[in-house]
Motif scaffolding. Structure first.
Motif, PDB file in Angstrom:
ATOM      1  N   ASN A 138      44.724  37.866  43.346  1.00 11.40           N
ATOM      2  CA  ASN A 138      44.958  37.932  44.788  1.00 11.40           C
ATOM      3  C   ASN A 138      46.157  38.838  45.039  1.00 11.40           C
ATOM      4  OD1 ASN A 138      42.939  36.041  45.065  1.00 11.40           O
ATOM      5  ND2 ASN A 138      44.332  34.329  45.484  1.00 11.40           N
ATOM      6  N   ARG A 139      46.172  39.423  46.214  1.00 14.22           N
ATOM      7  CA  ARG A 139      47.301  40.287  46.574  1.00 14.22           C
ATOM      8  C   ARG A 139      48.626  39.549  46.443  1.00 14.22           C
ATOM      9  NH1 ARG A 139      45.149  42.325  52.273  1.00 14.22           N
ATOM     10  NH2 ARG A 139      43.126  42.938  51.445  1.00 14.22           N
ATOM     11  N   GLY A 140      49.602  40.212  45.858  1.00 16.80           N
ATOM     12  CA  GLY A 140      50.935  39.634  45.793  1.00 16.80           C
ATOM     13  C   GLY A 140      51.173  38.723  44.606  1.00 16.80           C
ATOM     14  N   SER A 174      37.509  43.283  39.749  1.00 19.12           N
ATOM     15  CA  SER A 174      36.091  43.313  40.111  1.00 19.12           C
ATOM     16  C   SER A 174      35.802  44.161  41.329  1.00 19.12           C
ATOM     17  CB  SER A 174      35.589  41.894  40.385  1.00 19.12           C
ATOM     18  OG  SER A 174      35.622  41.120  39.215  1.00 19.12           O
ATOM     19  N   THR A 175      36.834  44.670  41.977  1.00 19.21           N
ATOM     20  CA  THR A 175      36.631  45.405  43.228  1.00 19.21           C
ATOM     21  C   THR A 175      37.529  46.645  43.216  1.00 19.21           C
ATOM     22  OG1 THR A 175      38.451  44.369  44.459  1.00 19.21           O
ATOM     23  CG2 THR A 175      36.355  43.171  44.396  1.00 19.21           C
ATOM     24  N   PRO A 176      37.182  47.619  44.029  1.00 21.11           N
ATOM     25  CA  PRO A 176      38.064  48.786  44.137  1.00 21.11           C
ATOM     26  C   PRO A 176      39.473  48.385  44.576  1.00 21.11           C
ATOM     27  CG  PRO A 176      35.941  49.237  45.161  1.00 21.11           C
ATOM     28  CD  PRO A 176      35.943  47.784  44.812  1.00 21.11           C
ATOM     29  N   GLU A 177      39.553  47.366  45.446  1.00 16.47           N
ATOM     30  CA  GLU A 177      40.873  46.911  45.908  1.00 16.47           C
ATOM     31  C   GLU A 177      41.683  46.316  44.760  1.00 16.47           C
ATOM     32  OE1 GLU A 177      37.958  45.958  47.279  1.00 16.47           O
ATOM     33  OE2 GLU A 177      37.935  47.013  49.202  1.00 16.47           O
ATOM     34  N   LEU A 206      29.780  39.537  41.881  1.00 21.55           N
ATOM     35  CA  LEU A 206      31.162  39.981  41.717  1.00 21.55           C
ATOM     36  C   LEU A 206      31.170  41.118  40.700  1.00 21.55           C
ATOM     37  CD1 LEU A 206      33.951  39.152  42.872  1.00 21.55           C
ATOM     38  CD2 LEU A 206      34.261  37.708  40.859  1.00 21.55           C
ATOM     39  N   GLY A 207      31.930  42.144  40.976  1.00 17.93           N
ATOM     40  CA  GLY A 207      32.019  43.278  40.062  1.00 17.93           C
ATOM     41  C   GLY A 207      31.789  44.583  40.808  1.00 17.93           C
ATOM     42  N   LEU A 208      32.355  45.657  40.267  1.00 20.05           N
ATOM     43  CA  LEU A 208      32.191  46.975  40.877  1.00 20.05           C
ATOM     44  C   LEU A 208      30.720  47.332  40.948  1.00 20.05           C
ATOM     45  CD1 LEU A 208      35.015  48.766  38.832  1.00 20.05           C
ATOM     46  CD2 LEU A 208      35.129  48.169  41.272  1.00 20.05           C
ATOM     47  N   SER A 209      30.286  47.815  42.094  1.00 11.73           N
ATOM     48  CA  SER A 209      28.902  48.292  42.205  1.00 11.73           C
ATOM     49  C   SER A 209      28.774  49.586  41.406  1.00 11.73           C
ATOM     50  CB  SER A 209      28.565  48.547  43.674  1.00 11.73           C
ATOM     51  OG  SER A 209      29.207  49.729  44.108  1.00 11.73           O
ATOM     52  N   GLU A 262      30.695  52.250  43.097  1.00 14.71           N
ATOM     53  CA  GLU A 262      32.151  52.073  43.036  1.00 14.71           C
ATOM     54  C   GLU A 262      32.684  52.412  41.641  1.00 14.71           C
ATOM     55  OE1 GLU A 262      32.515  48.479  46.392  1.00 14.71           O
ATOM     56  OE2 GLU A 262      32.211  47.977  44.276  1.00 14.71           O
TER      57      GLU A 262
END
Lengths: 393, 393
Positions: free
Chosen positions: B109-111, B126-129, B158-161, B164
């Motif tokens: 998570n962020r932070g 799992s994501t570009p973010e 869940l996971g980069l497409s 992506e």
């Protein structure tokens, strides 16, 4: 494994967190203690004069935290609490202090008598063995021991049968050493006001209570759970034992508008938002199809957090006020929602999907899951960050 | 309330228990850590040479206790653990010490980046973010940060497409600052060996891994969950991630004899045994009939302890080796069984009914409840007394 950054040495238990619990959690449960207290007041307003309206806080306060719930209600004047097990009763005693009565509904296991006395917990005696053991302990200790006697009036679940109760009443020494505060029984069908069982149980309870009071003039009667409180004064006797209604669920679903306020709010963190570029399937078993252009959001919560697996493909969340259906099977730690109808600005990683809330009640979720609000609440997980909105102020 | 015995004064927290936890509990859960370790060894024996067989211990070790499970497996040589959330990862780090790898499947998570580093947890990106945030943190800290990159190969959870992942690989700075140990993906249908999805996902994973390794020559591949481990060497790559099989559930139910040993044993305490003297009904909603002469036993456990309410009227326990059906609806803290077939000598208050055991597996119960063994395990309650049979000795 190569470790390009410095490994933290021993005693990692002492490592302080740099981030807030809410930021680390996959979901946030908010418990509105003010609404909880208001629900208790609503029930008290429906009770006949002199009826002690208590609170059932078993199963960790129906999943919402028995200690926080107990403290809030004790602060509002609730004087009687009901839990299922001795350990929960002792924890509640620490939370609410020495004042309130605490009853242990599942009764005293053999050998635990001294712990009941030490924490001042009233056992509910539901079997001849319970009564016999508690009397024997009283005689050994040479004191009168507080207790509650439970009789069965037709539920066939827990409580002295008519024959067992009669045998104990026929025996002048049947309750020797006891100082019963209460004769109780439990309604099987109080969630259905017009069920004939409600009056049948009442009709069995009344003469039993009269007979009990002839022996113990101080003893009070208790028959009503949440649904029973709404059946009317006739069912309420001296001690009301509401549970589910306190937590906002409708005690008589489908029979009227829910008079209770919502207490639990749950939101799950979006990990990923995905625009599907090729048609395919979602989740385990490839049990849901997804078309090109659909937008999916996966949250950091699953059936291990109490989002029952029966909600696969039928549950609903809310994102930015828009209903979003569960798509595919619920995973252990993840749920995927179809958020195609939600603008991109609102469907973003780091955001939250509402799982329980004002427009998605415990009873709504229960209906979709094919169960009752009680199970939705008691299944609530331990991995949430929990926020408590104070009862006053 | 009159109080005929002495009220214990303040500081009740300090009151020591006089009875044993097992005697106070409504149910006893026994976890056979030796069987758990043996299950891990069985999976390792099926793995191809060089494959690191780890352990998924998310959801508190599938309900059986992540710390105990983690310590037992680490003691047996397991070097890699997978959890869902950061808090669980940090607790596991304290339990297993600095040696093993710990991966956090739900990502950062962020932070929370500094907490991952402090506890030496590898995030699954799992994501570009996720990738962007972790790279930014790496550049700020001026270190190479360990991580796992997850791609989606058709589960859409869940996971980069594919797009992506391709975009990040096309960008020379796409993973700048990262030191990925692993490229992983997750199988949707590994519980069904002949499902075409298994090979489809494999076929997508192989070229992605090749491309990833061209950039990160040290990076390993990981695709197989429990079912995937049994699909064969082709699916195993470098890191196997079994979960459910470790805990004794069949990872491919219905497709062969279960090769795993049972790990969880659960028994619930009988509170009351009742011989029905007048025909009637049992439990809430009067949903089950009971005839004269039937013998019922009510135990101190319910759906709040994870005995799913869908088991109402269909579940089974064992008493003294004899199957006993659930009768009526499962209550929050109580379940009633029909024990008419059990001799009185065996059906006694204080005795126990087996809920999970050698002749009543997690998968048996799941089939009756209309779910999977995973949910039976993760629903296991917090009110049980828990016994751990040691892994060795």
């Amino acid at each position: 494994m190569t470790t390009p950054f410095k490994i933290t040495p021993a005693a990692p238990a002492a490592i302080p967190w740099r981030s807030a619990p809410e930021d680390r959690a996959g979901a946030v449960l908010t418990v509105d203690l003010k609404a909880l207290v208001e629900n208790w007041r609503i029930l008290r307003a429906r009770a006949k004069p002199g009826c002690d309206v208590g609170a059932v806080v078993k199963a960790d306060g129906y999943g919402l935290g028995a200690e926080q719930v107990g403290r809030a209600l004790a602060g509002a004047g609730c004087q009687t609490f009901y839990v299922a097990h001795l350990d929960g009763a002792a924890a509640l005693r620490r939370a609410v202090g020495p004042g309130p009565r605490i009853a242990c509904l599942n009764g005293p296991n053999r050998g635990t008598e001294r712990d009941f006395v030490a924490h001042r917990i009233m056992p509910v005696l539901s079997t001849p063995e319970h009564v016999k053991a508690w009397c024997a302990f009283a005689l050994t200790e040479e004191v009168l021991l507080e207790s509650i006697v439970q009789i069965d009036t037709g539920m066939n679940r827990l409580g002295l049968s008519p024959n067992e109760f009669a045998a104990l009443m026929d025996d002048a020494d049947g309750f020797l050493g006891l100082h019963p505060q209460m004769l109780m029984s439990h309604l099987a069908c109080a969630d259905t006001p017009d069920h004939p069982m409600n009056r049948e149980q009442l009709t069995r309870f009344i003469p039993a209570l009269s007979r009990f009071r002839a022996r113990f003039p101080d003893a009070k009667g208790s028959l009503a759970n949440s649904g029973g409180m709404l059946l009317g004064h006739e069912w309420q006797f001296d001690y009301g034992r509401p549970g589910i209604a306190l937590y906002g669920s409708h005690p008589q679903p489908g029979h009227s508008r829910n008079p209770m306020l919502p207490v639990a709010y749950l939101k799950a963190r979006i990990i990923q938002v995905r625009r599907v570029d090729t048609p395919g399937h979602v989740g385990y078993g490839a049990a849901a199809k997804v078309g090109e252009g659909a937008k999916l959001a996966t949250v950091s919560m699953g059936y291990a957090d109490g989002f029952l697996r029966t909600l696969s493909n039928v549950g609903t969340g809310y994102l930015d006020g828009i209903p979003v259906p569960v798509t595919g099977r619920v995973s252990m730690d993840l749920i995927t929602f179809d958020v195609s109808n939600v603008p991109d600005s609102a469907a973003q990683p780091g955001g939250f999907i509402d799982i329980l809330g004002a427009n998605l009640t415990v009873d709504d979720v229960a209906a979709k899951a094919g169960t009752i609000g009680y199970e939705i609440l008691t299944a609530l997980g331990r991995r949430f960050h929990r926020r408590y909105l104070p009862a006053s102020g």
